[in-house]
Design a protein around this motif. Structure first.
Motif: not given
Length: 148
Positions: A1-24
């Motif tokens: 089920m999709p989740i819309f909007g911000h997730i947890s404490y992540y905010r614009p400008g945050d950088v994650l190292e790779n696609r796997l990190a985004l997925s996790r």
């Protein structure tokens, strides 16, 4: 089920190292495709990676090319796109006005990875000839006005 909007404490400008990190982190679930969501509810997130020749990523407006019709070896558009799968997700987002999380692939002096650009809304969709002459879906996204 999709989740819309911000997730947890992540905010614009945050950088994650790779696609796997985004997925996790649950920010963009599929580790390879550029659109996450469902056809019934819409796109919850997209990745801007300059993969399609008709993409146009400006600061305030994004033209995100739909999926399909590309030669997997050359990356060139070789057939018309169809209104299926991920393109339907983006069209559904246009219909529902739900916000879409946008991530941009970066590789510059500031670092590498995927930067969270913020929440955007799909405000238009057109089906027109692209740079290669084949018809492509072009989705226009603008920053979410409410900020969620």
């Amino acid at each position: 089920m999709p989740i819309f909007g911000h997730i947890s404490y992540y905010r614009p400008g945050d950088v994650l190292e790779n696609r796997l990190a985004l997925s996790r982190a649950g920010l963009h679930r599929p580790p390879r495709t550029g659109v996450s969501g469902s056809e019934a509810e819409g796109a919850e997130s997209i990745i801007l990676a300059d993969q399609y020749e008709d993409d146009d990523f400006q600061e305030a407006v994004i033209t995100y090319s739909g999926s399909g019709g590309r030669n997997p070896r050359t990356g060139r558009q070789t057939t018309h796109q169809e209104m299926t799968g991920r393109n339907r997700m983006l069209r559904r987002s246009l219909e529902t006005s739900r916000p879409v999380r946008v991530f941009r692939k970066i590789d510059d002096e500031t670092g590498r990875g995927y930067r969270y650009e913020g929440l955007y809304c799909v405000v238009d969709a057109v089906y027109e000839p692209g740079k290669s002459g084949f018809r492509v879906w072009k989705f226009r996204l603008e920053p979410e006005p409410r900020g969620f």
